[in-house]
Design an enzyme around this catalytic site. Structure first.
Site, PDB file in Angstrom:
ATOM      1  N   LEU A 143       0.778  -1.245   0.100  1.00 34.15           N
ATOM      2  CA  LEU A 143      -0.013  -0.067   0.137  1.00 34.15           C
ATOM      3  C   LEU A 143       0.826   1.317  -0.047  1.00 34.15           C
ATOM      4  O   LEU A 143       0.421   2.361   0.302  1.00 34.15           O
ATOM      5  CB  LEU A 143      -1.193   0.029   0.961  1.00 34.15           C
ATOM      6  CG  LEU A 143      -2.215  -1.122   1.117  1.00 34.15           C
ATOM      7  CD1 LEU A 143      -2.945  -1.125   2.340  1.00 34.15           C
ATOM      8  CD2 LEU A 143      -2.915  -1.178  -0.051  1.00 34.15           C
ATOM      9  N   SER A 144       2.017   1.052  -0.370  1.00 33.72           N
ATOM     10  CA  SER A 144       2.922   2.398  -0.391  1.00 33.72           C
ATOM     11  C   SER A 144       2.660   3.332  -1.391  1.00 33.72           C
ATOM     12  O   SER A 144       2.612   4.704  -1.285  1.00 33.72           O
ATOM     13  CB  SER A 144       4.230   2.082  -0.994  1.00 33.72           C
ATOM     14  OG  SER A 144       4.462   1.331  -1.944  1.00 33.72           O
ATOM     15  N   PHE A 180       3.493  -6.620 -10.823  1.00 35.03           N
ATOM     16  CA  PHE A 180       3.214  -5.440 -11.197  1.00 35.03           C
ATOM     17  C   PHE A 180       3.903  -4.275  -9.833  1.00 35.03           C
ATOM     18  O   PHE A 180       4.293  -3.142 -10.126  1.00 35.03           O
ATOM     19  CB  PHE A 180       1.923  -4.854 -10.956  1.00 35.03           C
ATOM     20  CG  PHE A 180       0.843  -5.733 -11.835  1.00 35.03           C
ATOM     21  CD1 PHE A 180       0.694  -5.276 -13.166  1.00 35.03           C
ATOM     22  CD2 PHE A 180       0.460  -6.782 -11.314  1.00 35.03           C
ATOM     23  CE1 PHE A 180      -0.110  -6.001 -13.940  1.00 35.03           C
ATOM     24  CE2 PHE A 180      -0.528  -7.558 -12.312  1.00 35.03           C
ATOM     25  CZ  PHE A 180      -0.653  -7.288 -13.452  1.00 35.03           C
ATOM     26  N   ASN A 203      13.784  -0.916  -4.555  1.00 30.99           N
ATOM     27  CA  ASN A 203      12.518  -1.676  -4.621  1.00 30.99           C
ATOM     28  C   ASN A 203      12.428  -2.503  -5.835  1.00 30.99           C
ATOM     29  O   ASN A 203      11.784  -3.632  -6.071  1.00 30.99           O
ATOM     30  CB  ASN A 203      11.559  -0.631  -4.546  1.00 30.99           C
ATOM     31  CG  ASN A 203      10.191  -1.094  -4.101  1.00 30.99           C
ATOM     32  OD1 ASN A 203       9.957  -1.933  -3.361  1.00 30.99           O
ATOM     33  ND2 ASN A 203       9.022  -0.738  -4.875  1.00 30.99           N
ATOM     34  N   TYR A 214      14.347   5.037 -13.433  1.00 33.43           N
ATOM     35  CA  TYR A 214      13.342   4.075 -13.472  1.00 33.43           C
ATOM     36  C   TYR A 214      13.093   3.161 -14.610  1.00 33.43           C
ATOM     37  O   TYR A 214      13.424   1.837 -14.478  1.00 33.43           O
ATOM     38  CB  TYR A 214      11.978   5.082 -13.645  1.00 33.43           C
ATOM     39  CG  TYR A 214      10.678   4.167 -13.932  1.00 33.43           C
ATOM     40  CD1 TYR A 214      10.322   3.169 -13.025  1.00 33.43           C
ATOM     41  CD2 TYR A 214      10.241   4.544 -15.313  1.00 33.43           C
ATOM     42  CE1 TYR A 214       9.203   2.333 -13.540  1.00 33.43           C
ATOM     43  CE2 TYR A 214       9.241   3.659 -15.695  1.00 33.43           C
ATOM     44  CZ  TYR A 214       8.453   2.753 -14.815  1.00 33.43           C
ATOM     45  OH  TYR A 214       7.356   1.914 -15.224  1.00 33.43           O
ATOM     46  N   VAL A 244       1.783  22.472 -21.069  1.00 34.36           N
ATOM     47  CA  VAL A 244       2.362  21.526 -22.376  1.00 34.36           C
ATOM     48  C   VAL A 244       3.736  21.829 -22.479  1.00 34.36           C
ATOM     49  O   VAL A 244       4.309  22.984 -22.820  1.00 34.36           O
ATOM     50  CB  VAL A 244       1.436  22.117 -23.676  1.00 34.36           C
ATOM     51  CG1 VAL A 244       2.023  21.304 -24.802  1.00 34.36           C
ATOM     52  CG2 VAL A 244      -0.176  21.864 -23.588  1.00 34.36           C
ATOM     53  N   ARG A 286      10.942  19.091 -21.300  1.00 38.71           N
ATOM     54  CA  ARG A 286      11.519  18.458 -20.217  1.00 38.71           C
ATOM     55  C   ARG A 286      12.746  17.575 -20.863  1.00 38.71           C
ATOM     56  O   ARG A 286      12.387  16.888 -21.956  1.00 38.71           O
ATOM     57  CB  ARG A 286      10.473  17.646 -19.413  1.00 38.71           C
ATOM     58  CG  ARG A 286       9.219  18.061 -18.631  1.00 38.71           C
ATOM     59  CD  ARG A 286       8.341  17.435 -18.008  1.00 38.71           C
ATOM     60  NE  ARG A 286       7.649  16.489 -18.974  1.00 38.71           N
ATOM     61  CZ  ARG A 286       6.617  15.945 -18.783  1.00 38.71           C
ATOM     62  NH1 ARG A 286       6.117  15.840 -17.392  1.00 38.71           N
ATOM     63  NH2 ARG A 286       6.268  14.886 -19.596  1.00 38.71           N
TER      64      ARG A 286
END
Ligand SMILES: NC(=O)c1ccc[n+]([C@@H]2O[C@H](COP(=O)([O-])OP(=O)(O)OC[C@H]3O[C@@H](n4cnc5c(N)ncnc54)[C@H](O)[C@@H]3O)[C@@H](O)[C@H]2O)c1
Length: 322
Positions: free
Chosen positions: A34-35, A70, A89, A138, A202, A276
């Site tokens: 539940l993080s 997941f 993690n 990531y 945007v 970005r």
């Protein structure tokens, strides 16, 4: 009927897949700390264990037929400033999960990989044989897990499918996107329609795309869920199958904003901001392999339909506390 462990099954994608598995008559156990997930997203009919994948050995046993994995952290920006959190993690947690699966003799895995493993594409649409050069910790952590799984298949006969999602969107009944902070475009634009945000930023309107804004491949979360059930059937001992999951159609940021205007009736003010770093101009999947190997065909590719489902969920969530 089969028995499945769904890690991260209280999160957005995992809860939708868990619901599909329960609806198909399977026995489902959700393992989630539940993080970033929500207890109420776990479908009725699934067993819920509040715990970490790092401790999966406590719950895995040979009665499980497969694991659908997941559980992960998935905020690209956060991974840039706190990469160790992602290695620990996503990679460390999955290492523990794979060891627990080995010990419990659970030999089938479906893993949530991502388009972020490719980084800046060399050509469009992206195929699974294209180079992988992630531009964030990531993406790198997810690619590392893909490599780890490949080794597990080759050395220990695991049957595994890595599904590389492009932009997952839409909702499935009362299960939808609730990331905090939210970084995905459709829920962000819907926040403007709900009055929670004044305008949508945007990021860049000078990309080499038809209207100058970034183009992405949006896939309905229910289409994605169906691919997971097919992947469980397609998984073969000793093989690591990697499949992109997208519709093969790109929509620009401007097209998404315009679609939200039509669906919600809200004018959605937009503000052009600087590009970005690390945002490729175009990310569109070739899903030919998923069609061939999984027999998968998306049936909810219409952008207005995807946005309408996300809008229904956003309004339901807004009124939930009243
Ligand atoms: N949403 C997308 O567009 C997208 C795109 C590509 C890949 N993915 C991948 O799909 C998966 C699901 O994404 P999501 O959008 O549903 O994210 P989410 O944050 O909603 O779900 C992740 C779930 O995992 C749980 N979790 C995290 N670490 C855990 C741990 N150590 N032990 C147990 N539970 C843990 C969280 O509590 C949460 O419920 C992730 O692996 C993500 O990297 C998502």
């Amino acid at each position: 009927m089969s028995k499945y462990l769904v890690t991260g099954g209280a999160g957005y994608v995992g809860s939708v897949v868990a619901a599909h598995l329960v609806e198909a008559g399977h026995e489902v156990t959700v393992l989630d700390d539940l993080s970033t997930g929500f207890r109420e997203a776990v479908p009725a009919g699934a067993e819920f264990i509040e715990g970490r994948i790092q401790d999966a050995a406590e719950w895995l046993n040979p009665s499980f037929d497969a694991v659908l994995h997941f559980a992960a952290f998935s905020q690209v920006g956060e991974s840039v400033v706190n990469p160790e959190k992602y290695w620990s993690n996503n990679v460390g947690g999955t290492m523990a999960l794979l060891a627990a699966m080995r010990d419990a003799d659970v030999r089938t895995l479906v893993f949530s990989s991502t388009a972020a493993t490719y980084g800046e594409p060399v050509s469009t649409p992206i195929t699974e044989t294209d180079p992988t050069a992630p531009t964030s910790p990531y993406g790198a952590s997810k690619l590392a897990v893909d490599h780890m799984i490949a080794g597990e298949c080759a050395a220990h006969g695991l049957a595994a499918v890595s599904l590389r999602y492009f932009n997952v969107a839409g909702a499935y009944g009362n299960r939808g996107e609730r990331h905090d902070p939210e970084s995905h475009l459709i829920p962000l634009v819907l926040q403007v329609a709900l009055g929670e945000r004044e305008f949508i930023s945007v990021y860049g309107d000078d990309y080499p795309t038809p209207d100058g804004t970034c183009v992405r491949d949006y896939i309905h979360v229910a289409d994605l869920a169906e691919a997971h059930l097919l992947a469980l059937d397609a998984a073969t001992a000793g093989e690591h199958l990697v499949c992109n999951l997208g519709n093969g159609n790109g929509f620009s940021v401007r097209e998404v904003v315009e679609t939200v205007r039509k669906v919600t009736g809200h004018p959605i003010p937009e503000v052009i901001a600087a590009r970005r770093g690390g945002d490729p101009a175009v990310l569109v999947a070739s899903a030919a392999r998923a069609h061939e190997r999984l027999g998968w065909q998306p049936s909810r590719a219409d952008l207005a339909g995807i946005v309408a489902d996300a809008w229904a969920f956003a309004r339901r969530t807004e009124h939930a506390g009243e």
